[in-house]
Motif scaffolding. Structure first.
Motif, short mmCIF file in Angstrom:
data_model
loop_
_atom_site.label_atom_id
_atom_site.label_comp_id
_atom_site.label_asym_id
_atom_site.label_seq_id
_atom_site.Cartn_x
_atom_site.Cartn_y
_atom_site.Cartn_z
N ALA A 264 0.79 -1.23 0.00
CA ALA A 264 0.00 0.00 0.00
C ALA A 264 0.83 1.28 0.00
CB ALA A 264 -0.93 0.01 1.22
N ALA A 265 2.11 1.18 0.29
CA ALA A 265 2.89 2.41 0.46
C ALA A 265 3.98 2.58 -0.59
CB ALA A 265 3.50 2.46 1.87
N LEU A 266 4.90 1.67 -0.66
CA LEU A 266 6.05 1.83 -1.54
C LEU A 266 5.65 1.63 -3.00
CD1 LEU A 266 8.79 -0.07 0.51
CD2 LEU A 266 8.35 2.39 0.42
N VAL A 267 6.24 2.44 -3.87
CA VAL A 267 5.89 2.38 -5.29
C VAL A 267 6.51 1.17 -5.97
CG1 VAL A 267 5.57 4.86 -5.47
CG2 VAL A 267 7.84 3.89 -5.86
N ALA A 268 7.57 0.62 -5.39
CA ALA A 268 8.23 -0.57 -5.93
C ALA A 268 8.79 -1.36 -4.76
CB ALA A 268 9.34 -0.18 -6.89
N PRO A 269 8.89 -2.69 -4.89
CA PRO A 269 9.41 -3.49 -3.77
C PRO A 269 10.85 -3.11 -3.45
CG PRO A 269 8.36 -4.87 -5.43
CD PRO A 269 8.50 -3.52 -6.04
N PRO A 270 11.25 -3.20 -2.18
CA PRO A 270 12.64 -2.97 -1.83
C PRO A 270 13.49 -4.15 -2.30
CG PRO A 270 11.44 -3.72 0.09
CD PRO A 270 10.43 -3.54 -1.00
N ASP A 271 14.80 -4.00 -2.21
CA ASP A 271 15.70 -5.07 -2.60
C ASP A 271 15.78 -6.17 -1.54
OD1 ASP A 271 17.02 -3.94 -5.15
OD2 ASP A 271 17.17 -2.29 -3.73
N ALA A 272 15.42 -5.84 -0.31
CA ALA A 272 15.48 -6.83 0.77
C ALA A 272 14.42 -6.52 1.82
CB ALA A 272 16.87 -6.84 1.42
N VAL A 273 13.88 -7.58 2.40
CA VAL A 273 12.92 -7.47 3.50
C VAL A 273 13.38 -8.40 4.62
CG1 VAL A 273 10.53 -7.79 4.25
CG2 VAL A 273 11.01 -6.96 1.94
N GLY A 274 13.56 -7.85 5.81
CA GLY A 274 14.01 -8.66 6.93
C GLY A 274 13.14 -8.48 8.15
N VAL A 275 13.10 -9.49 9.00
CA VAL A 275 12.31 -9.45 10.23
C VAL A 275 13.18 -9.93 11.38
CG1 VAL A 275 10.36 -10.45 11.48
CG2 VAL A 275 10.11 -9.81 9.06
N LEU A 276 13.13 -9.20 12.50
CA LEU A 276 13.77 -9.64 13.75
C LEU A 276 12.69 -9.75 14.80
CD1 LEU A 276 16.36 -8.63 12.23
CD2 LEU A 276 17.18 -7.83 14.47
N LEU A 277 12.62 -10.90 15.49
CA LEU A 277 11.68 -11.07 16.58
C LEU A 277 12.33 -11.82 17.73
CD1 LEU A 277 9.26 -13.99 15.88
CD2 LEU A 277 10.77 -13.20 14.07
N ASP A 278 11.72 -11.71 18.91
CA ASP A 278 12.25 -12.36 20.10
C ASP A 278 11.67 -13.75 20.28
OD1 ASP A 278 13.84 -10.25 20.96
OD2 ASP A 278 12.22 -9.31 22.09
N ALA A 279 12.40 -14.58 21.02
CA ALA A 279 11.90 -15.90 21.42
C ALA A 279 11.66 -15.89 22.92
CB ALA A 279 12.92 -16.98 21.05
N ASP A 280 10.74 -15.03 23.35
CA ASP A 280 10.52 -14.84 24.78
C ASP A 280 9.23 -15.46 25.28
OD1 ASP A 280 8.89 -13.12 23.40
OD2 ASP A 280 9.08 -11.47 24.83
N ARG A 281 8.61 -16.28 24.47
CA ARG A 281 7.35 -16.90 24.87
C ARG A 281 7.56 -18.37 25.20
NH1 ARG A 281 3.70 -13.44 22.20
NH2 ARG A 281 4.55 -11.33 22.46
N ASP A 282 6.44 -19.05 25.47
CA ASP A 282 6.51 -20.48 25.79
C ASP A 282 6.88 -21.32 24.57
OD1 ASP A 282 5.80 -19.92 28.39
OD2 ASP A 282 3.66 -20.15 28.00
N LYS A 283 6.64 -20.77 23.38
CA LYS A 283 6.91 -21.52 22.16
C LYS A 283 8.40 -21.46 21.81
CE LYS A 283 2.31 -20.36 20.42
NZ LYS A 283 1.56 -19.62 19.39
N PRO A 284 8.97 -22.56 21.29
CA PRO A 284 10.37 -22.54 20.89
C PRO A 284 10.58 -21.61 19.69
CG PRO A 284 9.31 -24.58 20.20
CD PRO A 284 8.33 -23.86 21.08
N PRO A 285 11.82 -21.13 19.50
CA PRO A 285 12.10 -20.20 18.40
C PRO A 285 11.63 -20.68 17.04
CG PRO A 285 13.97 -20.29 19.89
CD PRO A 285 12.99 -21.34 20.35
N VAL A 286 11.81 -21.96 16.76
CA VAL A 286 11.44 -22.46 15.44
C VAL A 286 9.93 -22.36 15.23
CG1 VAL A 286 11.20 -24.89 16.15
CG2 VAL A 286 11.80 -24.32 13.78
N GLU A 287 9.16 -22.49 16.30
CA GLU A 287 7.71 -22.38 16.18
C GLU A 287 7.28 -20.93 15.98
OE1 GLU A 287 3.68 -23.77 18.60
OE2 GLU A 287 5.62 -24.68 19.06
N ARG A 288 7.91 -20.04 16.70
CA ARG A 288 7.61 -18.61 16.51
C ARG A 288 7.97 -18.18 15.09
NH1 ARG A 288 8.79 -14.03 19.89
NH2 ARG A 288 6.74 -13.49 19.10
N PHE A 289 9.13 -18.67 14.61
CA PHE A 289 9.53 -18.39 13.25
C PHE A 289 8.47 -18.89 12.27
CE2 PHE A 289 11.24 -20.53 9.47
CZ PHE A 289 11.76 -19.45 8.77
N GLY A 290 7.98 -20.11 12.49
CA GLY A 290 7.00 -20.70 11.60
C GLY A 290 5.72 -19.88 11.54
#
Length: 258
Positions: free
Chosen positions: A91-117
């Protein structure tokens, strides 16, 4: 110029990324008149945003080098990450960026791989991105894409877990005393009520308290992100710690840095 869009959970993560980009000669761009026109659609032009006077205007923080321009957007929580990426890319950018990245924490009861999923599934449902099957990996599709689950894609923890590892190098004595203080809280030395300790007793509460104590001494009266930006948490040998080095490599590959 290459463009990269990173989504993180909160303002501490934004400053953390900024410090990791600093050795690559990235500088913060705070001046709207100098902002690359590519990013202008991400700068709100109306206040209050959404009619809420108390809400922080959700503008990204921009870091720029000679070859790469990066927008780091705080989502306000992992449940909003996919929505924020969708809003920006569709809805915002006129063209896709060259890269998209996400950083999130593993601070919940779920293991990191599950949060990633969960985040991977949400992204693929909302946005046409090729997301790798494992955390910490970067796809070579266009745009390049990757998700890193702090602290190391394997173990539970948060940004604060990494900050405390780093703090042991420039501030070992201060960290030792703060650990002792938090330990006394945990053993009931201060007669605090369950309501007093509601946040402290959360899975990452003790680590967050330690970082807050240290930041309060290093930058009294200022937010933790100011201390991350200004103090020596991420300098010298701290940048070579294995878990920090892994995150730096993720960013290097995602942004195609030397």
């Amino acid at each position: 110029m290459r463009y990269a869009y990173l989504v993180v959970e909160g303002p501490h993560d934004v400053e953390f990324v900024g410090r990791l980009l600093k050795p690559h000669r990235f500088k913060r761009e705070n001046n709207e008149s100098r902002l690359d026109p590519y990013w202008r659609p991400l700068v709100p032009t109306k206040f209050p945003y959404g009619g809420d006077l108390s809400r922080r205007v959700p503008v990204p923080t921009f870091f720029v080098s000679d070859t790469v321009s990066v927008a780091v957007h705080a989502s306000g929580g992992d449940s909003e990450i996919a929505n924020r990426v969708e809003e920006t890319l569709q809805a915002a950018l006129v063209a896709p960026p060259d890269a998209v990245g996400v950083l999130l924490d593993a601070d919940r009861d779920k293991p990191p791989v599950e949060r990633f999923g969960e985040v991977r599934q949400a992204l693929q449902a909302k946005v046409n991105l090729v997301v790798p099957e494992q955390p910490g990996q970067v796809s070579t599709a266009s745009p390049r894409c990757g998700i890193f689950v702090l602290p190391d894609n394997v173990n539970p923890g948060t940004l604060e877990s990494l900050l405390l590892e780093c703090a042991d190098i420039p501030y070992p004595a201060l960290l030792s005393d703060v650990r002792a203080l938090v330990s006394r809280v945990q053993t009931g030395a201060y007669s605090l009520t369950p309501d007093d300790l509601k946040d402290f007793n959360k899975p990452a509460g003790a680590h967050k308290a330690m970082v807050a104590c240290m930041a309060g001494i290093l930058r009294p009266g200022k937010a933790i992100q100011v201390s991350i930006q200004d103090n020596r948490w991420l300098e010298g040998a701290a940048l070579e710690l294995p878990r920090i080095a892994a995150l730096r490599e993720f960013l290097r590959v995602l942004l195609m840095l030397p």
